[in-house]
Design an enzyme around this catalytic site. Structure first.
Site, PDB file in Angstrom:
ATOM      1  N   HIS A   1      47.141   9.118  39.675  1.00  0.00           N
ATOM      2  CA  HIS A   1      46.495  10.242  38.985  1.00  0.00           C
ATOM      3  C   HIS A   1      47.676  11.103  38.208  1.00  0.00           C
ATOM      4  CE1 HIS A   1      44.040  13.306  37.592  1.00  0.00           C
ATOM      5  NE2 HIS A   1      44.580  14.223  38.071  1.00  0.00           N
TER       6      HIS A   1
ATOM      7  N   ASP B   1      49.335   9.128  35.547  1.00  0.00           N
ATOM      8  CA  ASP B   1      48.357   9.333  34.377  1.00  0.00           C
ATOM      9  C   ASP B   1      48.562  10.267  33.528  1.00  0.00           C
ATOM     10  OD1 ASP B   1      46.969   6.756  34.869  1.00  0.00           O
ATOM     11  OD2 ASP B   1      45.065   7.896  35.856  1.00  0.00           O
TER      12      ASP B   1
END
Length: 105
Positions: A78, A81
């Site tokens: 995450h 990202d």
């Protein structure tokens, strides 16, 4: 890397990258409104936050290169990202600011 430490590193990347993305989007908005000086300030701050996120990521990469494995987990994915989106936001902000400057003349 201890459990708490690996999450701390990921959340530091998320925080810095999130700030960078927000500042880049604010820069675009300022440029759209003709406030180019503020747009450039926001963009400069976005780059500073991006540099912080990159520093944290580079520390992890160096650790891995030195044989200290970095455990992959969903929070780290995450974080990566967020980092990618922040980089793209800054790149787009640079282009949008230039376009708004050209149209403002």
């Amino acid at each position: 890397m201890v459990d708490d430490e690996k999450y701390e590193v990921a959340f530091e990347i998320i925080a810095c990258a999130g700030d960078a993305k927000s500042l880049a989007l604010m820069a675009i908005e300022e440029a759209r409104n003709g406030n180019f000086e503020q747009a450039e300030k926001n963009l400069a701050e976005a780059r500073e936050q991006m540099a912080k996120a990159h520093d944290v990521q580079n520390d992890m990469l160096q650790s891995e290169a030195q044989g200290r494995s970095v455990e992959l987990n969903i929070v780290l994915i995450h974080a990566e990202d967020h980092l990618t989106m922040a980089i793209m936001s800054i790149d787009f902000a640079e282009e949008f600011i230039e376009l708004y400057k050209q149209n403002h003349k």
